[in-house]
Every structure is written in structure tokens, then in C-alpha cells.
Design a protein around this motif. Structure first.
Motif, PDB file in Angstrom:
ATOM      1  N   CYS A 175       0.831  -1.215   0.000  1.00  0.00           N
ATOM      2  CA  CYS A 175       0.000   0.000   0.000  1.00  0.00           C
ATOM      3  C   CYS A 175       0.860   1.257   0.000  1.00  0.00           C
ATOM      4  O   CYS A 175       1.950   1.284   0.581  1.00  0.00           O
ATOM      5  CB  CYS A 175      -0.910   0.007   1.229  1.00  0.00           C
ATOM      6  SG  CYS A 175      -1.919  -1.492   1.376  1.00  0.00           S
ATOM      7  N   GLY A 176       0.347   2.310  -0.626  1.00  0.00           N
ATOM      8  CA  GLY A 176       1.078   3.564  -0.662  1.00  0.00           C
ATOM      9  C   GLY A 176       0.169   4.722  -0.989  1.00  0.00           C
ATOM     10  O   GLY A 176      -1.041   4.567  -1.157  1.00  0.00           O
TER      11      GLY A 176
ATOM     12  N   ILE B 291       0.200   6.335   9.075  1.00  0.00           N
ATOM     13  CA  ILE B 291      -0.049   7.186   7.909  1.00  0.00           C
ATOM     14  C   ILE B 291      -0.741   6.411   6.785  1.00  0.00           C
ATOM     15  O   ILE B 291      -1.876   6.738   6.414  1.00  0.00           O
ATOM     16  CB  ILE B 291       1.262   7.816   7.416  1.00  0.00           C
ATOM     17  CG1 ILE B 291       1.892   8.658   8.544  1.00  0.00           C
ATOM     18  CG2 ILE B 291       1.015   8.685   6.179  1.00  0.00           C
ATOM     19  CD1 ILE B 291       3.265   9.203   8.228  1.00  0.00           C
ATOM     20  N   VAL B 292      -0.099   5.406   6.253  1.00  0.00           N
ATOM     21  CA  VAL B 292      -0.692   4.639   5.157  1.00  0.00           C
ATOM     22  C   VAL B 292      -1.699   3.611   5.655  1.00  0.00           C
ATOM     23  O   VAL B 292      -2.800   3.476   5.114  1.00  0.00           O
ATOM     24  CB  VAL B 292       0.411   3.932   4.329  1.00  0.00           C
ATOM     25  CG1 VAL B 292      -0.218   3.030   3.274  1.00  0.00           C
ATOM     26  CG2 VAL B 292       1.319   4.949   3.670  1.00  0.00           C
TER      27      VAL B 292
ATOM     28  N   ALA C  51       7.574  16.474  -8.250  1.00  0.00           N
ATOM     29  CA  ALA C  51       7.601  15.236  -9.021  1.00  0.00           C
ATOM     30  C   ALA C  51       6.590  14.265  -8.437  1.00  0.00           C
ATOM     31  O   ALA C  51       6.503  14.098  -7.212  1.00  0.00           O
ATOM     32  CB  ALA C  51       8.997  14.616  -9.000  1.00  0.00           C
ATOM     33  N   LEU C  52       5.834  13.639  -9.310  1.00  0.00           N
ATOM     34  CA  LEU C  52       4.823  12.676  -8.892  1.00  0.00           C
ATOM     35  C   LEU C  52       5.504  11.377  -8.460  1.00  0.00           C
ATOM     36  O   LEU C  52       6.447  10.912  -9.110  1.00  0.00           O
ATOM     37  CB  LEU C  52       3.872  12.413 -10.054  1.00  0.00           C
ATOM     38  CG  LEU C  52       2.530  11.747  -9.759  1.00  0.00           C
ATOM     39  CD1 LEU C  52       1.684  12.618  -8.822  1.00  0.00           C
ATOM     40  CD2 LEU C  52       1.773  11.492 -11.060  1.00  0.00           C
ATOM     41  N   CYS C  53       5.044  10.803  -7.372  1.00  0.00           N
ATOM     42  CA  CYS C  53       5.643   9.565  -6.881  1.00  0.00           C
ATOM     43  C   CYS C  53       4.667   8.864  -5.944  1.00  0.00           C
ATOM     44  O   CYS C  53       3.611   9.401  -5.605  1.00  0.00           O
ATOM     45  CB  CYS C  53       6.955   9.831  -6.164  1.00  0.00           C
ATOM     46  SG  CYS C  53       6.724  10.651  -4.572  1.00  0.00           S
ATOM     47  N   GLU C  54       5.043   7.680  -5.535  1.00  0.00           N
ATOM     48  CA  GLU C  54       4.282   6.951  -4.512  1.00  0.00           C
ATOM     49  C   GLU C  54       5.137   6.840  -3.258  1.00  0.00           C
ATOM     50  O   GLU C  54       6.325   6.496  -3.336  1.00  0.00           O
ATOM     51  CB  GLU C  54       3.902   5.557  -5.009  1.00  0.00           C
ATOM     52  CG  GLU C  54       3.123   4.740  -3.978  1.00  0.00           C
ATOM     53  CD  GLU C  54       2.787   3.333  -4.441  1.00  0.00           C
ATOM     54  OE1 GLU C  54       2.507   2.473  -3.575  1.00  0.00           O
ATOM     55  OE2 GLU C  54       2.812   3.080  -5.664  1.00  0.00           O
ATOM     56  N   VAL C  55       4.536   7.124  -2.108  1.00  0.00           N
ATOM     57  CA  VAL C  55       5.218   7.014  -0.822  1.00  0.00           C
ATOM     58  C   VAL C  55       4.661   5.811  -0.079  1.00  0.00           C
ATOM     59  O   VAL C  55       3.442   5.624  -0.009  1.00  0.00           O
ATOM     60  CB  VAL C  55       5.027   8.287   0.023  1.00  0.00           C
ATOM     61  CG1 VAL C  55       5.601   8.097   1.416  1.00  0.00           C
ATOM     62  CG2 VAL C  55       5.688   9.476  -0.656  1.00  0.00           C
ATOM     63  N   MET C  56       5.541   4.986   0.476  1.00  0.00           N
ATOM     64  CA  MET C  56       5.085   3.837   1.253  1.00  0.00           C
ATOM     65  C   MET C  56       5.932   3.670   2.500  1.00  0.00           C
ATOM     66  O   MET C  56       7.024   4.239   2.615  1.00  0.00           O
ATOM     67  CB  MET C  56       5.101   2.564   0.410  1.00  0.00           C
ATOM     68  CG  MET C  56       6.464   2.116  -0.046  1.00  0.00           C
ATOM     69  SD  MET C  56       6.387   0.568  -0.989  1.00  0.00           S
ATOM     70  CE  MET C  56       5.682  -0.547   0.228  1.00  0.00           C
ATOM     71  N   ASN C  57       5.421   2.907   3.435  1.00  0.00           N
ATOM     72  CA  ASN C  57       6.091   2.680   4.709  1.00  0.00           C
ATOM     73  C   ASN C  57       7.096   1.540   4.561  1.00  0.00           C
ATOM     74  O   ASN C  57       6.753   0.445   4.113  1.00  0.00           O
ATOM     75  CB  ASN C  57       5.046   2.319   5.776  1.00  0.00           C
ATOM     76  CG  ASN C  57       5.641   2.285   7.179  1.00  0.00           C
ATOM     77  OD1 ASN C  57       6.816   2.574   7.384  1.00  0.00           O
ATOM     78  ND2 ASN C  57       4.819   1.926   8.144  1.00  0.00           N
ATOM     79  N   ILE C  58       8.338   1.788   4.969  1.00  0.00           N
ATOM     80  CA  ILE C  58       9.364   0.767   4.857  1.00  0.00           C
ATOM     81  C   ILE C  58       9.049  -0.455   5.712  1.00  0.00           C
ATOM     82  O   ILE C  58       9.561  -1.551   5.480  1.00  0.00           O
ATOM     83  CB  ILE C  58      10.750   1.345   5.221  1.00  0.00           C
ATOM     84  CG1 ILE C  58      11.864   0.431   4.694  1.00  0.00           C
ATOM     85  CG2 ILE C  58      10.876   1.571   6.717  1.00  0.00           C
ATOM     86  CD1 ILE C  58      13.244   1.026   4.791  1.00  0.00           C
TER      87      ILE C  58
END
Length: 407
Positions: free
Chosen positions: A105-106, A165-166, A249-256
Motif C-alpha cells: 500500500c502507498g 499514515i498509510v 515530481a509525482l511519486c508513490e510514498v510507502m512505509n518501509i
């Protein structure tokens, strides 16, 4: 006032046929042209992001100027033809079902490039995790500098140990509290993808929580997990011709800490060198006193080529990571061998297949643990280039969302 490091942005999605639209990251299957021919066949005559990217398998095999012009023209045509639906000031929650069945998930949004610096010794809030190969940036700038759109395969990592967060967004998605934007199977065994529009009243809180994470690792708020050179290219274009649009810049953020996230090693292959000679020289390199470091733990590295397969133990390796040991050797060894070709392979099965011909040599080794990443970057700076890959080749990010980078 300091800008938020991660924020909502205007996101474009195709109005239909996501199955044909979404294709895998351009830096995958770089030695497998057959895969990309299958992508072309799967997309057919439908609008597809394949027409908006330059798969690296074709670098050096096609006319770059012509290919770039075709990409730019296709972008403009898709915009003119109205194939996109725009979601203004949006964040999108995404759920990727991987081939192993795990759910990754992100959140898709925009990162502030003014908070990112890929140069060694950087103290920026957005930090490169691996060494940026500077000569790889100009060809990518040529593609991006006149592009109408950007499509991200960039995955950013945050160290959210509280999972605050996610992870809560999964509950909202399951309850029906978020609008479903897409839900489809990715082509060529890429798994499944769902995307939800995050309610506007939640976006500020999400961005603030991400901002606060910078207090944990000496100011490092986000680390580049995948797409390092794509983000570096965006930064270079921002530096060359700064505008308000290309600041982000467009991107996806996810939890490590996601259980679905697994770090995989990126292996090396070499062509143009006799395998037995290469193996012997690698052993000699490891045995040389100048290349030994007693402070590093022993490493096992397996060399393969055709029927030849041998595991070499480096008792006192020169680098703390096996990938660093191999890369240091190859950097020095191939410097005066212009006919030799090195490639970076994300999948062990793929590497073994490539090495069956007896002409391609491969190096196999283990990978660093993902929990080590933020501490390693904080203490040591950037790691060797292409140190790790987040998941297997077919689980890489597919191009789905887009964003205008010019008016």
C-alpha cells in the motif's frame, strides 16, 4: 515559509481501459526485448503509457532523437484527445496485490524537488539511497525536458514505525469511505492494482505526519526506494529551467515497515569477457591485501556462466555489502575493457536464464535488510548504485497516474 515535502497535486488518470494503459517501469527487463514485445501486443491499439516512455531495453538500439519526439508527440496527442480525467489537488491511496498475494500500500502525491539533492554528501530532507550515475542523467533529461507529462515509477520510503499514515487508509477503503478510481489486473502477470481518492479533509493531516518523520533520522524525511535516476532527472530539469510545476515530481510514498515490502538484491551480469578469466581475476582481487577489510563480515558470492557455477567466499571483503564488493571489483576491472558490457538484473531466474548461453557471466549474492536502510544512509551516505530492488521484477511499479509538468 517552508513548503511541505509531500503534498497533493493535480493527477491525471485515463478514462478507461487501465489494463492496456498501465505498463511496467522502463528500467525492467533490460535484456529481454521479448518481454517488451509482449507489452506492445497486450496494449494493442489502445491508449497506453508504453507510448510515453523509453524502455531501456531499446537504448542504443533505436534512434533516441526520433524516439523522444514520438514520446512527446504521443503525450500531446493524448492530452488533446481528452483521454484523461483530472483529479485536482489530490492524493491517491493505492493497493498493489503482488504475485505472492501480499498487499503493498502507498500514497501517490508530489514531492518537493527543492528538498532533494542526489549529490554525495547531501543533507537534504529527501535523500538518495544509492549512488547516482551522473552520465545516466543527460539522456533522460533529453526525454523529459520537452515532455508535457510525467509518469512515475518512483517509490519513496518513510520510516513510520507507528504505522499511522498509510495503514489506516486500508480501513477507510474497505469501509467504502473513499471513492474507488481503478481496480484491475496488471498485464503480464503483474498482479492487481486498486486506487482510491483520499478525502480532501484528510490530506493535510497525512502530509503533516510525513513531515514530522524528519525528526527521526537527522532530517531525512523520505528516502528514494526505487526510481533514483528518474527523480534525479526531474531534479536536473528543475535546475535547468525552474518553474512552479517542475518544482514537484509525482511519486508513490510507502512505509518501509510494510510486510509486503521485501528488499531483493540487484545482480550483475558481464558480457565480452571469458568467464574463466573473469572468475580467476575476481578471486585474485579478493585475495589482494589492498582489497581486504577485517572490519567487514564474510560474504558469499556465486559466479555463474553456462555449466560453470562456483561460490566464492570473501573472508575480509572490501565493502560491507556483497553488492559493493562486486561493484568495486567491476568498476576497476572493466575500466580498460571497452568491449565488455555490464547489466543490472533484478531477478535471479532472469539472470540464470541469461547466463545459460555460456557467453554471459553473472554474480549472485544476498541483500541488505530493509530495516538497515535509514540508519545506513544517515551514517554512511549513499550506497553503491543499484544496491537493492524492492521486490521482484514483475512486482515493480506500473505507470498508471500522470501529471502535467508544463502549462
Amino acid at each position: 515559509m517552508k513548503k511541505a515535502i509531500f503534498s497533493p497535486t493535480d493527477i491525471l488518470l485515463p478514462k478507461g481501459n487501465f489494463e492496456a494503459w498501465s505498463v511496467i517501469a522502463c528500467d525492467q527487463f533490460t535484456s529481454n526485448e521479448e518481454y517488451w514485445q509482449s507489452v506492445k501486443a497486450a496494449a494493442g491499439e489502445h491508449p497506453t503509457s508504453l507510448n510515453l516512455i523509453y524502455p531501456e531495453v531499446y537504448l542504443g538500439k533505436t534512434d533516441a532523437t526520433e524516439m523522444t519526439a514520438n514520446i512527446n508527440n504521443a503525450m500531446q496527442k493524448y492530452v488533446t484527445d481528452g483521454i484523461f480525467e483530472e483529479y485536482p489537488n489530490a492524493l491517491i491511496y493505492v493497493e498493489r496485490t503482488q504475485r505472492d498475494g501480499k498487499l503493498r500500500c502507498g500514497i501517490v502525491g508530489a514531492v518537493d524537488l527543492d528538498a532533494y539533492d542526489y549529490n554525495e554528501g547531501s543533507t537534504s530532507r529527501i535523500r538518495a539511497t544509492e549512488k547516482t550515475v551522473l552520465e545516466r542523467i543527460p539522456p533522460r533529461v533529453e526525454i523529459r525536458k520537452n515532455a508535457t507529462l510525467e509518469l512515475p515509477h518512483i517509490l519513496m520510503l518513510m520510516d513510520d514505525t507507528a504505522r499511522a499514515i498509510v495503514e489506516p487508509l486500508a480501513t477507510l477503503a474497505e469501509s467504502g469511505a473513499m471513492r474507488l478510481l481503478y481496480d484491475f489486473d496488471l498485464m503480464l502477470d503483474g498482479g492487481h492494482l486498486r486506487g482510491y481518492l483520499i478525502p480532501a479533509d484528510l490530506t493535510d493531516g497525512i502530509c503533516q505526519k510525513i513531515e514530522a518523520l524528519g525528526e527521526l533520522h537527522g532530517g531525512i524525511t523520505l528516502a528514494v526506494g526505487d526510481g533514483n535516476h528518474s527523480l534525479a532527472t526531474a531534479k536536473a530539469c528543475r535546475t535547468l529551467h525552474p518553474t512552479e510545476r517542475n518544482r514537484y515530481a509525482l511519486c508513490e510514498v510507502m512505509n518501509i515497515h510494510s510486510e509486503a515490502l521485501v528488499f531483493e538484491p540487484i545482480f550483475r551480469t558481464v558480457e565480452g569477457i571469458d568467464a574463466e578469466v573473469l572468475l580467476a581475476d575476481f578471486k585474485a582481487y579478493l585475495a589482494a591485501p589492498a582489497n581486504q577489510n577485517a572490519g567487514n563480515a564474510p560474504q558469499e558470492i556465486t559466479f555463474v556462466c553456462g555449466a560453470l557455477r562456483e561460490t566464492v567466499t570473501a573472508a575480509y571483503p572490501p565493502h560491507a555489502l556483497a553488492v559493493g564488493t562486486v561493484q568495486q571489483f567491476l568498476d576497476a576491472y572493466l575500466a580498460d575493457k571497452p568491449d565488455a558490457v555490464i547489466d543490472y538484473i533484478h531477478d535471479e531466474e532472469e539472470l540464470l536464464s541469461l547466463c545459460e548461453n555460456g557467453k554471459t557471466s553473472g554474480f549472485l549474492y544476498g541483500c541488505m535488510g530493509k530495516s538497515e536502510l535509514f540508519d545506513a544512509v544517515e551514517k554512511e551516505g549513499v550506497l553503491p548504485r543499484k544496491t537493492f530492488s524492492m521486490g521482484s521484477a514483475r512486482d515493480k511499479r506500473y505507470y498508471t497516474e500522470a501529471r502535467r509538468i508544463v502549462e
